[in-house]
Design a protein around this motif. Structure first.
Motif, PDB file in Angstrom:
ATOM      1  N   LEU A 413       0.942  -1.255  -0.050  1.00 32.26           N
ATOM      2  CA  LEU A 413      -0.190   0.035  -0.044  1.00 32.26           C
ATOM      3  C   LEU A 413       0.815   1.157  -0.096  1.00 32.26           C
ATOM      4  CD1 LEU A 413      -2.988  -0.880   2.170  1.00 32.26           C
ATOM      5  CD2 LEU A 413      -2.758  -1.164  -0.024  1.00 32.26           C
ATOM      6  N   LEU A 419      -2.410   5.961  -2.551  1.00 29.02           N
ATOM      7  CA  LEU A 419      -3.083   5.683  -1.273  1.00 29.02           C
ATOM      8  C   LEU A 419      -2.058   5.962  -0.040  1.00 29.02           C
ATOM      9  CD1 LEU A 419      -4.132   1.931  -1.963  1.00 29.02           C
ATOM     10  CD2 LEU A 419      -5.539   4.204  -1.942  1.00 29.02           C
ATOM     11  N   TRP A 423      -3.861   5.805   3.516  1.00 33.00           N
ATOM     12  CA  TRP A 423      -4.590   4.399   3.738  1.00 33.00           C
ATOM     13  C   TRP A 423      -4.594   4.124   5.233  1.00 33.00           C
ATOM     14  CZ3 TRP A 423      -2.054   0.126   5.969  1.00 33.00           C
ATOM     15  CH2 TRP A 423      -0.786   0.303   6.171  1.00 33.00           C
ATOM     16  N   ARG A 426      -8.084   4.324   7.398  1.00 38.99           N
ATOM     17  CA  ARG A 426      -9.056   3.765   6.713  1.00 38.99           C
ATOM     18  C   ARG A 426      -9.230   2.160   7.134  1.00 38.99           C
ATOM     19  NH1 ARG A 426      -9.456   8.260   5.015  1.00 38.99           N
ATOM     20  NH2 ARG A 426     -10.367   9.145   3.156  1.00 38.99           N
ATOM     21  N   LEU A 549     -10.505   4.793  -1.948  1.00 38.36           N
ATOM     22  CA  LEU A 549      -9.930   5.590  -0.631  1.00 38.36           C
ATOM     23  C   LEU A 549     -11.235   6.302  -0.222  1.00 38.36           C
ATOM     24  CD1 LEU A 549      -7.544   6.063   0.912  1.00 38.36           C
ATOM     25  CD2 LEU A 549      -6.919   7.980  -0.280  1.00 38.36           C
ATOM     26  N   LEU A 553     -12.281   2.369   1.208  1.00 42.58           N
ATOM     27  CA  LEU A 553     -11.312   1.080   0.649  1.00 42.58           C
ATOM     28  C   LEU A 553     -12.097   0.011   0.315  1.00 42.58           C
ATOM     29  CD1 LEU A 553      -8.190   1.422   2.613  1.00 42.58           C
ATOM     30  CD2 LEU A 553      -8.349   2.049   0.219  1.00 42.58           C
TER      31      LEU A 553
END
Length: 719
Positions: A413, A419, A423, A426, A549, A553
């Motif tokens: 990731l 991302l 990320w 999330r 996103l 996600l």
């Protein structure tokens, strides 16, 4: 005379039997049930929104009139408290990040986060890069005044305009095409020829013959796929002209009318035409800055490449696996070696004119939510060497075409620019809006008897590494793989396949198609991403990751379908007919059973447990009679059902005898005691007389690796 309380038309009410209080209440003018409320509209100063709300005064008066002052007031108060409780309960149940309002009640909200200008840039980037080699219409809702110039298709007729007067096609400026008639050489029709290196499958033609929406049958589609690729030259019967069935072509080395100085940005234009969707309420998720895209790639025909492999379009198959290696990824790898042009059959160096595909097997060694330890790579290879299903593919003979790689969620990731900065805020395990929260410490704790059982059950779910039965399905790893396929294709390019996939033919001509694709979810116009091809660092990939996103996600294929539909990008991720990769799906859902393909499966279990009435077909027809023409077959899970119950071990010959011995020893306890009395290790009363399709395919692939039979193209593997 009318009875008390009843008054006919044009008569007065009779209150002779009513009390004074009731008479006054009846004579008083009651307020309306609903009262209007005017609220301002954000962004519109001259207009206000008029809403009608329940009138609490009228409700209270009605309850008092009906039940009396005390009882009516009590009932009114109880109803008000009940309303507050229900509202609070719904907010608690569906108002958190991990809960969603039931879609049947409010419908699917829009997932759109980009402005029209950004969607136009995405389309222009993909077209200019040669990733739309199609004459299929582009959405008129984009509002393009000028048809984009397309290096992926040759010049033909003038571009067209839609009903609204905007461009709905592209202008071809690419190289000329020659469509091939593929046949075996005379007197050599026992095996089909390999696809021509650099050939391209025209997916427009395939859609014309295979699209379920146009009432096309899987059986007819497979015949076109066989005939067009020359897979049935030895068994082709006399027919009329098959010109319309030609779908494989070669691009000429010339670049058509493509101008090297073509400025795709100059073609970007905006027109005020509705997109047909709305962004999220309040535009909280709207991407504010314009989408950042690199310079478009240059479309280069195969004949103009300096080397057989195009670095912009790597030929890499990706597969994701969690937990101990089993016969499922083992058979997938065998089918890869049996069908793809790896050059392993050549005694000398591989053919330098061929671009050899590679198979990257991504291993997630533990539970989906686990973090790999520092020695994870060494531990992974130690486990692979010990595992009889995996160890054969570590042989030096396969080192250039099969590579085992460790999956690390954090590393992957962080490798996605779209991302890496966001990320961590999330939830990673989101599937179709159903978020699975992963606690920081999921280890069981000592507690009372009831609490310990509940936690142990939860921990068992979180700590699964692979599906061992239908009741212990590893849902977490499935959700992680939904995201992993997009990560791998965007970072490295190539094609992702689920581990319950078997190759059925060479994919050379599919690699030639530069566009992105997945395939259709059976009868529904949704994606199934069990097969997913995307270009490395593409504009489409940027769109998908930024959209996912902002939508928690969620990479479930049904949600991906919403992303592309809301943004009018469905044609950039072509939804191919499932006949190409999942030929049994429609039959298993009771469609097209009047003219089914061969074999005829009414359930996916038929692959592992072929019905007795059809059980003669697998051995009589073999690999050649299994959905011939399709590129692959997806058997939809069933991880716990062995391919070969009576020979549940890798049977690959002397070179891999050590691993076979380990597997036989592990299997011996599940077989009758007289198993060792047979010279071959399996007595006749144990091995089934009628073998299932899964068993026949596994044994066919193993026979090729042992060097006892050629592969589907007549090539022998010599040791």
């Amino acid at each position: 005379m009318a009875s008390p309380g009843y008054f006919p038309h044009n008569s007065l009410p009779n209150y002779s039997n009513s009390s004074a209080v009731q008479e006054k209440l009846g004579l008083r003018h009651l307020s309306p049930w609903f009262i209007p409320v005017s609220v301002p509209i954000p962004g519109v100063r001259t207009r206000r929104l008029r809403l009608y709300l329940p009138n609490a005064r009228r409700l209270h008066s009605s309850s008092v009139l009906r039940f009396g002052r005390r009882a009516g007031s009590a009932i009114f108060l109880f109803g008000f408290l009940l309303f507050v409780f229900v509202a609070f309960a719904f907010a608690k149940r569906f108002g958190t990040r991990s809960k969603k309002w039931p879609r049947p009640f409010i419908g699917d909200p829009s997932t759109l986060i980009f402005e029209r200008e950004d969607l136009q840039r995405i389309w222009h980037w993909e077209i200019a890069s040669g990733h739309f080699p199609s004459r299929r219409p582009i959405p008129e809702q984009l509002g393009l005044r000028v048809a984009p110039r397309n290096p992926g298709i040759p010049p033909r007729s003038s571009p067209s305009q839609g009903l609204l007067g905007f461009a709905n096609s592209t202008t071809g400026i690419g190289p000329r095409r020659t469509y091939l008639e593929i046949k075996s050489k005379p007197h050599d029709t026992a095996y089909p020829p390999r696809p021509v290196p650099g050939s391209v499958a025209d997916l427009d033609v395939i859609m014309d013959h295979c699209d379920f929406s146009e009432k096309k049958y899987v059986r007819d589609c497979l015949e076109v796929l066989r005939a067009g690729a020359g897979l049935d030259t030895g068994n082709r019967l006399r027919r009329g002209s098959l010109k319309e069935w030609k779908y494989i072509y070669m691009e000429h080395a010339d670049s058509g009318n493509l101008d090297a100085n073509y400025d795709h940005a100059a073609q970007e234009n905006v027109e005020a035409v509705p997109l047909g969707v709305q962004a999220h309420i309040g535009n909280d998720n709207l991407e504010k800055p314009p989408i950042a895209l690199p310079t478009p790639m240059k479309h280069r025909p195969y004949a103009s490449l300096p080397t057989p492999c195009d670095p912009d379009n790597p030929r890499v198959f990706h597969m994701f696996w969690t937990g101990p290696f089993t016969d499922k990824p083992y058979t997938a790898l065998l089918s890869f070696l049996y069908t793809q042009n790896t050059g392993l059959h050549l005694r000398e160096a591989p053919d330098a004119t061929i671009c050899r595909p590679e198979f990257w097997m991504w291993i997630n060694p533990g539970p989906a939510a686990a973090v790999p330890n520092p020695s994870a790579v060494r531990d992974m290879f130690d486990e692979l060497k010990k595992n009889p299903w995996a160890s054969p593919f570590l042989h030096p003979r396969f080192k250039d075409v099969i590579r085992f790689k460790l999956w690390n969620t954090t590393e992957q990731l962080d490798g996605i620019p779209e991302l890496k900065d966001e990320w961590r805020n999330r939830d990673l395990f989101n599937s179709g809006g159903n978020i699975i929260a992963v606690p920081q410490d999921s280890k069981p704790k000592e507690d009372d008897a009831e609490g310990t059982a509940t936690k142990a059950e939860s921990d068992n779910f979180l700590n699964r590494a692979g599906s061992k039965s239908s009741s212990t399905y590893d849902r977490m790893s499935v959700i992680l793989s939904d995201m992993a396929r997009f990560v791998l294709c965007h970072r490295f390019g190539g094609t992702y396949l689920d581990a319950d996939t078997i190759f059925l033919r060479d994919w050379e001509d599919l690699w030639g198609w530069k566009g992105a694709f997945a395939y259709r979810w059976s009868r529904m116009t949704r994606y199934n991403t069990a097969v997913l091809h995307m270009n490395k660092n593409s504009a489409l990939g940027t769109f998908l990751f930024r959209t996912a996103l902002k939508n928690d996600l969620d990479f479930h294929p049904m949600t991906i379908s919403r992303y592309t539909k809301d943004a009018h990008l469905e044609e950039l991720l072509l939804r191919l007919p499932d006949a190409l990769f999942d030929s049994a799906w429609l039959n298993t859902e009771n469609y097209q059973r009047d003219r089914p393909p061969q074999p005829y499966f009414t359930a996916f279990e038929d692959f592992f447990e072929t019905p007795v009435v059809n059980s003669a077909a697998p051995q009589a027809m073999g690999f050649d009679g299994f959905f011939k023409g399709a590129y692959s077959y997806h058997f939809h899970n069933f991880w716990w059902k062995p391919f070969d119950p009576s020979r549940n071990w890798p049977d690959l010959g002397e070179q891999f005898a050590a691993g076979e011995k380990l597997a036989r020893t592990a299997t011996a306890s599940m077989l009758p005691s007289n198993v060792t009395d047979s010279p071959d290790g399996i007595p006749d009363d144990v091995d089934r007389r009628d073998l299932d399709w899964a068993t026949v395919l596994k044994r066919t692939f193993e026979g090729y690796i042992r060097g006892e039979r050629p592969n589907m193209y007549g090539e022998w593997l010599h040791w």
